[in-house]
Design a protein around this motif. Structure first.
Motif, PDB file in Angstrom:
ATOM      1  N   GLN A  96      48.128 -34.840 141.989  1.00 40.65           N
ATOM      2  CA  GLN A  96      48.848 -34.761 143.260  1.00 40.65           C
ATOM      3  C   GLN A  96      49.046 -36.155 143.863  1.00 40.65           C
ATOM      4  OE1 GLN A  96      46.316 -32.105 145.456  1.00 40.65           O
ATOM      5  NE2 GLN A  96      47.137 -30.261 144.472  1.00 40.65           N
ATOM      6  N   ARG A 150      49.550 -38.882 142.230  1.00 39.90           N
ATOM      7  CA  ARG A 150      50.641 -39.561 141.529  1.00 39.90           C
ATOM      8  C   ARG A 150      52.002 -39.110 142.034  1.00 39.90           C
ATOM      9  NH1 ARG A 150      49.433 -38.879 135.210  1.00 39.90           N
ATOM     10  NH2 ARG A 150      49.374 -36.716 135.946  1.00 39.90           N
ATOM     11  N   GLU A 151      52.093 -37.873 142.500  1.00 36.74           N
ATOM     12  CA  GLU A 151      53.383 -37.333 142.969  1.00 36.74           C
ATOM     13  C   GLU A 151      53.604 -37.678 144.451  1.00 36.74           C
ATOM     14  OE1 GLU A 151      55.422 -34.789 141.289  1.00 36.74           O
ATOM     15  OE2 GLU A 151      54.389 -35.100 139.390  1.00 36.74           O
ATOM     16  N   GLN A 152      52.665 -37.236 145.283  1.00 36.28           N
ATOM     17  CA  GLN A 152      52.778 -37.453 146.738  1.00 36.28           C
ATOM     18  C   GLN A 152      51.397 -37.832 147.284  1.00 36.28           C
ATOM     19  OE1 GLN A 152      54.448 -33.486 147.646  1.00 36.28           O
ATOM     20  NE2 GLN A 152      56.281 -34.535 148.380  1.00 36.28           N
ATOM     21  N   THR A 183      50.636 -36.944 151.146  1.00 38.55           N
ATOM     22  CA  THR A 183      50.488 -35.514 151.420  1.00 38.55           C
ATOM     23  C   THR A 183      49.207 -34.965 150.814  1.00 38.55           C
ATOM     24  OG1 THR A 183      52.892 -35.259 151.442  1.00 38.55           O
ATOM     25  CG2 THR A 183      51.576 -33.272 151.125  1.00 38.55           C
ATOM     26  N   ASP A 196      53.137 -40.339 155.190  1.00 38.23           N
ATOM     27  CA  ASP A 196      53.269 -41.268 154.058  1.00 38.23           C
ATOM     28  C   ASP A 196      53.103 -42.727 154.484  1.00 38.23           C
ATOM     29  OD1 ASP A 196      53.530 -39.515 151.902  1.00 38.23           O
ATOM     30  OD2 ASP A 196      55.685 -39.295 152.216  1.00 38.23           O
TER      31      ASP A 196
END
Length: 746
Positions: free
Chosen positions: A642, A644-646, A649, A686
């Motif tokens: 997770q 690595r993606e966002q 969040t 973010d």
């Protein structure tokens, strides 16, 4: 001394033997040994007792072997076989005159005529077979005996199938004895061709004066004192008593009790032959690979179940023939299992090659006695029980019921006897069944066949891969063969495929040999494979190579594999190695092993290594190793995915959950809750850099009594490096959140 053919000469001649036996199978089916001859005798008006008497002459003649064996050895096994089989074919040809004798002299004279022909045939056959048994043991190499028997059965069954099909066709279009006479004449023709083909088989030369075999030819006492041989004879005798009468009178049972016509009864033999045809290679392959005994045992067990099927089958209905054909199919499978297993056990284990004349003469005489008495007993029993009738549970009681019950009980008794015969490398029944219950046996057998046929390297590599995909012990031999292939890519694929297998001692030993070998490209894969198989028997080999291998890559894979195998005894050596080693690849290997073993004493040096790791991938692995010290590896991996993606969040969601748990600590920890809330809010937007400061604050506010010692060390170190490096080292954020999640989970 008599010169025996070389193995190469024997192998070249096996096709002649198989061809000879294939033609002989037609003779067998169309003359004395199929259901056809029983129906022929029944057509002549013989009673069941008389049928049994006539049929018993053939096996009883086997007693002649005891008296003629020395003369056969002196004359030569091959010469004796060919001469007397030609003679028996010529005698059989006299049966074509049976209708003429019947019409000119009456039924009693015809009975005497047929009995005389059968008796003379039996004598010639007995002398010929006395030569054939030692000859077969000589010209068939032990290493391929199961395969030879299977191939021989395949082609003999195929020609037998064609013979039976032809017989059914002829009997449907003829009346009385005409069809039988035509078929007997055809059988004689094929028998002559079989004898001619046998002349091309090598070996079987006459024994010369002074040969050891000639000097010892009357040493019957040695065979009679051989407990293994006696047990074998006892088992064969019981099986013969169970199956020979049924083989002779089952056709009459189908006619009298089930209600099938003579042509349908003959066609049932095709079911037997198809079952034999489809199973013969499997039985032969299994016997050569796993031993004769499991093949014998399962063939006998199947044979014991068949009478129950015959007793329960529908009678006089449209289903009778299909059901009978299905049972016949299973009979073919069972019979081939027995034939392949018992023949291989006899020649490879029971009979010493240097004493084969005496042993095999006694064997032939014994099966003659057992077969002859079984025919007599079967016929007389049917005459005695001719008035038997009634019902018991689901079973109809008929005159054939006692015979069927013997057919169910005696094979089990034979199994008990065969269990006491020792055979090298033979599997037990449970082990043998387990071969087909683990992995995918259908894929395994398909891959085994295709592997044997693969020619070029690409095809062999693909088939080697399929061998491993089957995950079946049935493919072990082929994988070992692939591991010894001269082509590097095949050997490499064999290592990968072996790693997919369930643990097997021979595979583990083979990988250990490669591990200690001079090819680091293969040794590293072998080390990985030993770890992947998960068997602790590999630990000692891995320990040795982890220290002694001259290749750092091999040592690194061994160290990692020890961690995978949970080798806690190696922990002191692993800690020492981590402290002393300077090579980064080996240090990462030590880290991986210590992390898997959850050695919390390694926390500080692993954190130091994480800080100095030179690459992104190395840092990821180090973070995972440290996360393993905490526990719940799956959660960390999911969290890292997770990240690595966002990352914002993912971190925010974990922080919100941690905030709820921190609130339960009480009002004294309000600063911690507030810091977690601010970090979650920034990261949710973010704003990674802005979120690091409140996250570091929160980590330093975590009360030490809510963390284990190594967990507190991890959280503190993560706080220090996040303060220093910020969002550029997100693995510290993931590691810290993972640690808090695990520590506060309870």
């Amino acid at each position: 001394m008599t010169t025996e053919p070389t193995t190469a000469e024997k192998l070249r001649a096996l096709p002649w033997s198989i061809a000879s036996n294939a033609f002989l199978a037609v003779f067998v089916q169309l003359t004395y040994f199929g259901s056809l001859f029983v129906l022929f005798l029944n057509e002549l008006g013989l009673s069941k007792g008389q049928v049994g008497l006539v049929l018993s002459l053939i096996p009883f003649a086997g007693l002649l072997a005891l008296f003629v064996a020395p003369a056969v050895a002196r004359a030569g096994y091959k010469r004796t076989y060919v001469t007397f089989f030609v003679a028996r074919n010529l005698v059989t040809a006299a049966l074509v005159f049976t209708p003429l004798v019947l019409s000119q002299f009456g039924s009693q004279t015809a009975l005497v005529f047929v009995t005389g022909v059968v008796a003379l045939f039996a004598v010639f056959r007995a002398v010929g077979i006395t030569g054939s048994f030692p000859w077969i043991q000589e010209y068939v190499p032990n290493a391929v005996r199961g395969k030879y028997t299977a191939t021989n059965n395949f082609f003999s069954t195929l020609t037998g199938f064609l013979a039976i099909t032809t017989a059914g066709f002829v009997l449907n279009r003829t009346m009385g004895l005409t069809g039988y006479v035509v078929l007997i004449a055809l059988g004689v023709l094929f028998g002559m061709v079989s004898a001619w083909l046998a002349r091309r088989i090598p070996g079987g030369a006459p024994a010369r004066a002074g040969d050891a075999q000639e000097r010892n030819h009357r040493d019957l006492g040695t065979a009679l004192r051989d407990s293994t041989f006696i047990r074998y004879l006892a088992g064969v005798g019981l099986f013969t008593l169970a199956t020979v009468p049924l083989g002779s009178f089952l056709s009459l049972y189908m006619q009298d009790e089930v209600g099938l016509g003579s042509a349908s009864v003959v066609r049932l033999q095709n079911g037997v032959l198809v079952g034999a045809l489809l199973s013969t290679y499997l039985w032969g392959w299994a016997a050569d690979r796993y031993g004769s005994k499991p093949v014998i045992m399962y063939g006998s067990a199947m044979r014991a179940l068949l009478p129950l099927g015959w007793m329960l089958m529908p009678r006089g209905t449209a289903l009778s023939f299909p059901v009978a054909m299905g049972i016949a199919f299973m009979q073919g499978i069972a019979d081939v299992g027995w034939t392949v297993g018992s023949a291989r056990l006899l020649y490879n284990r029971v009979v010493p090659p240097d004493k084969r004349t005496d042993y095999l003469a006694l064997y032939f005489a014994w099966i003659g006695i057992a077969g002859g008495f079984s025919q007599l007993i079967g016929g007389q029993l049917l005459d005695l029980t001719s008035g038997l009738s009634g019902q018991f549970l689901f079973f109809d009681i008929t005159p054939y019921t006692p015979l069927l019950l013997l057919g169910a009980i005696l094979p089990v008794a034979a199994m008990v006897v065969f269990r006491r015969i020792r055979e090298d490398r033979a599997l037990g029944m449970g082990q043998f069944a387990g071969l087909f219950l683990r992995g995918n046996p259908f894929l395994a057998l398909e891959a085994v066949v295709r592997f044997g046929r693969a020619g070029d390297e690409d095809a062999t590599v693909r088939m080697t891969e399929r061998l491993g995909m089957a995950r079946s012990p049935l493919t072990v031999e082929e994988l070992l063969e692939a591991l010894d292939d001269p082509r590097f890519n095949v050997r490499f694929e064999a290592l990968v495929s072996i790693a997919r297998m369930t643990p097997d001692q021979r595979l583990i030993d083979a990988l250990a040999d490669v591990l200690a070998g001079p090819e680091p490209a293969l040794s590293t894969v072998a080390a990985w494979g030993l770890g992947r198989m998960g068997d602790p028997r590999a630990i000692e080999s891995l320990r040795q190579s982890a220290v002694a291998s001259p290749y750092r890559s091999v040592r690194a894979h061994c160290i990692r594999a020890l961690g995978v195998l949970g080798d806690r005894e190696s922990i002191p050596d692993l800690l020492q190695g981590l402290a002393a080693e300077t090579d980064i690849g080996l240090k990462l290997a030590y880290s991986a092993a210590l992390g898997r073993l959850q050695v919390t004493e390694a926390t500080a040096p692993l954190l130091d290594l994480l800080h100095t790791s030179p690459s992104h991938n190395a840092r990821q692995e180090m973070a995972l190793d440290i996360a393993r010290l905490v526990g719940d590896e799956g959660y960390f991996v999911q969290l890292w995915r997770q990240f690595r993606e966002q990352p914002g969040t993912a971190a925010a969601q974990v922080l919100m959950d941690l905030k709820k748990r921190a609130e339960a600590f009480g009002p004294d920890h309000a600063d911690l809750v507030a810091a977690l809330d601010r970090a979650a809010a920034a990261l949710a937007r973010d704003e990674l850099d802005e979120g690091m400061a409140p996250l570091v604050e929160a980590l330093r506010l975590v009360p030490s009594h809510h963390l284990a010692g190594h967990e507190h060390l991890i959280v503190a170190d993560c706080a220090d490096h996040l303060e220093q490096d910020g969002a550029t080292r997100l693995e510290y954020a993931a590691l810290a959140l993972h640690t808090l999640h695990h520590a506060w989970a309870g």
